[in-house]
Design an enzyme around this catalytic site. Structure first.
Site, mmCIF file in Angstrom:
data_model
loop_
_atom_site.group_PDB
_atom_site.id
_atom_site.type_symbol
_atom_site.label_atom_id
_atom_site.label_comp_id
_atom_site.label_asym_id
_atom_site.label_seq_id
_atom_site.Cartn_x
_atom_site.Cartn_y
_atom_site.Cartn_z
ATOM 1 C CG ASP A 141 -1.790 1.061 1.217
ATOM 2 O OD1 ASP A 141 -1.785 2.336 0.551
ATOM 3 O OD2 ASP A 141 -2.871 0.810 2.047
ATOM 4 C CG ASP A 164 -8.620 0.867 -8.282
ATOM 5 O OD1 ASP A 164 -8.746 -0.070 -9.116
ATOM 6 O OD2 ASP A 164 -7.293 0.856 -7.733
HETATM 7 C C1 SAM Z 1 -7.129 1.031 -12.389
HETATM 8 S S1 SAM Z 1 -5.621 0.352 -12.195
HETATM 9 C C2 SAM Z 1 -4.639 1.403 -13.099
HETATM 10 C C3 SAM Z 1 -3.452 0.850 -13.467
HETATM 11 C C4 SAM Z 1 -2.520 1.671 -14.430
HETATM 12 N N1 SAM Z 1 -1.986 2.906 -13.937
HETATM 13 C C5 SAM Z 1 -3.111 1.807 -15.694
HETATM 14 O O1 SAM Z 1 -3.505 2.977 -16.061
HETATM 15 O O2 SAM Z 1 -3.213 1.071 -16.663
HETATM 16 C C6 SAM Z 1 -5.242 1.024 -10.459
HETATM 17 C C7 SAM Z 1 -4.025 0.487 -9.911
HETATM 18 O O3 SAM Z 1 -3.639 0.969 -8.520
HETATM 19 C C8 SAM Z 1 -3.446 0.073 -7.526
HETATM 20 N N2 SAM Z 1 -3.461 0.759 -6.354
HETATM 21 C C9 SAM Z 1 -4.855 1.239 -6.043
HETATM 22 N N3 SAM Z 1 -4.446 1.742 -4.534
HETATM 23 C C10 SAM Z 1 -3.161 1.432 -4.601
HETATM 24 C C11 SAM Z 1 -2.385 1.744 -3.135
HETATM 25 N N4 SAM Z 1 -2.669 2.449 -2.008
HETATM 26 N N5 SAM Z 1 -0.957 1.299 -3.358
HETATM 27 C C12 SAM Z 1 -0.543 0.666 -4.408
HETATM 28 N N6 SAM Z 1 -1.253 0.381 -5.235
HETATM 29 C C13 SAM Z 1 -2.574 0.627 -5.356
HETATM 30 C C14 SAM Z 1 -4.279 -1.176 -8.036
HETATM 31 O O4 SAM Z 1 -3.848 -2.434 -7.569
HETATM 32 C C15 SAM Z 1 -4.269 -1.114 -9.448
HETATM 33 O O5 SAM Z 1 -3.270 -1.843 -10.019
#
Ligand code: SAM
Length: 258
Positions: A141, A164
């Site tokens: 995280d 997200d």
């Molecule tokens: C909707 S995806 C977008 C991925 C990439 N940036 C793209 O545009 O293809 C959002 C990503 O953020 C990661 N994520 C969300 N909150 C996070 C956090 N607090 N720490 C690390 N990763 C996080 C999720 O696991 C996911 O892989």
């Protein structure tokens, strides 16, 4: 999945941190054999768990092995480098855009963080294939990383691409970009650091513009105080493709740490 400690842990900041609202959702996508092999081979050198238990020295992290798990036979540590700018990317997904940006700007180090194991394997594989030495992969995280593990003023930039969107009202509290997150990020970000966000979810774009504009630690780089034109440095991401396919408008936001 990696019981011998050679790969990312399932929940690195697990029980020793208080329960917190998570901005990510559990995804059960399969790890391919290529991704697994990349994790086994490269994680001990270029990957690290976000366990919240130690301070990371970024110059050391990028100078040599990240994992420090012992075996350094596969990748010899590089000689110490001058302090270089480090940009944190939160949520790199499958990492294609990350690898692209790292290749385009070899003088900047990219600290790429996600919880998604297949993506971690994929980014490591891409980094190796492309001979990139300026990418390190954090598992866990990003909130814990910012809060517990990064020194003040250690980052030259922050990238959050297509976080997200959490469209349901009852889930809005799980959106990453909100005032508390910006408070946290303001510590490790040094003055002048660029904060670059992008989203295809219009209500989230409005929220981003609102909270970034209202936070005293950040200023909009745009004279009209609005969204930024898409910077040429940002490649199209996987999630962006999906959003565009659904007819969504993509918004970029470019702010600067005061
Ligand atoms: C909707 S995806 C977008 C991925 C990439 N940036 C793209 O545009 O293809 C959002 C990503 O953020 C990661 N994520 C969300 N909150 C996070 C956090 N607090 N720490 C690390 N990763 C996080 C999720 O696991 C996911 O892989």
């Amino acid at each position: 999945m990696f019981p011998d400690g050679t790969g990312p842990s399932a929940d690195p900041a697990g029980s020793h941190h208080e329960r917190r609202i998570r901005s990510f959702q559990p995804r059960r996508s399969r790890v391919t054999s290529g991704q697994r092999a990349a994790l086994r081979r490269l994680w001990p050198h270029w990957g690290f768990d976000i366990d919240g238990l130690r301070r990371i020295e970024l110059a050391e992290l990028f100078a040599g092995d990240a994992g420090g798990s012992g075996d350094s036979s596969a990748a010899a540590p590089e000689p110490a480098r001058e302090a270089r700018p480090v940009v944190l990317e939160i949520g790199f997904g499958m990492g294609e855009a990350t690898a692209e940006m790292a290749a385009a700007d070899p003088d900047t180090d990219i600290l790429a963080v996600d919880v998604h194991t297949p993506g971690q394997g994929n980014l490591l594989r891409l980094a190796e294939e492309r001979g990139l030495t300026n990418v390190r992969v954090g598992n866990g995280d990003a909130i814990i990383l910012l809060r517990e593990m990064l020194a003040p003023e250690s980052l030259a930039g922050l990238r959050v691409y297509f976080p997200d969107p959490w469209p349901k009202k009852r889930h809005h509290k799980r959106r990453l970009i909100q005032p508390e997150f910006l408070d946290l990020a303001a510590g490790p970000l040094r003055s002048g650091a660029l904060v670059h966000c992008a989203t295809d979810w219009e209500p989230y774009a409005e929220q981003m513009l609102d909270v970034l504009s209202g936070h005293p630690a950040y200023e909009n780089t745009q004279l009209d105080s609005g969204y930024a034109p898409r910077p040429a440095i940002r490649p199209r991401t996987r999630f962006e493709e999906q959003g565009v396919g659904k007819g969504h408008k993509v918004r970029d936001l470019l702010f600067r740490r005061r």
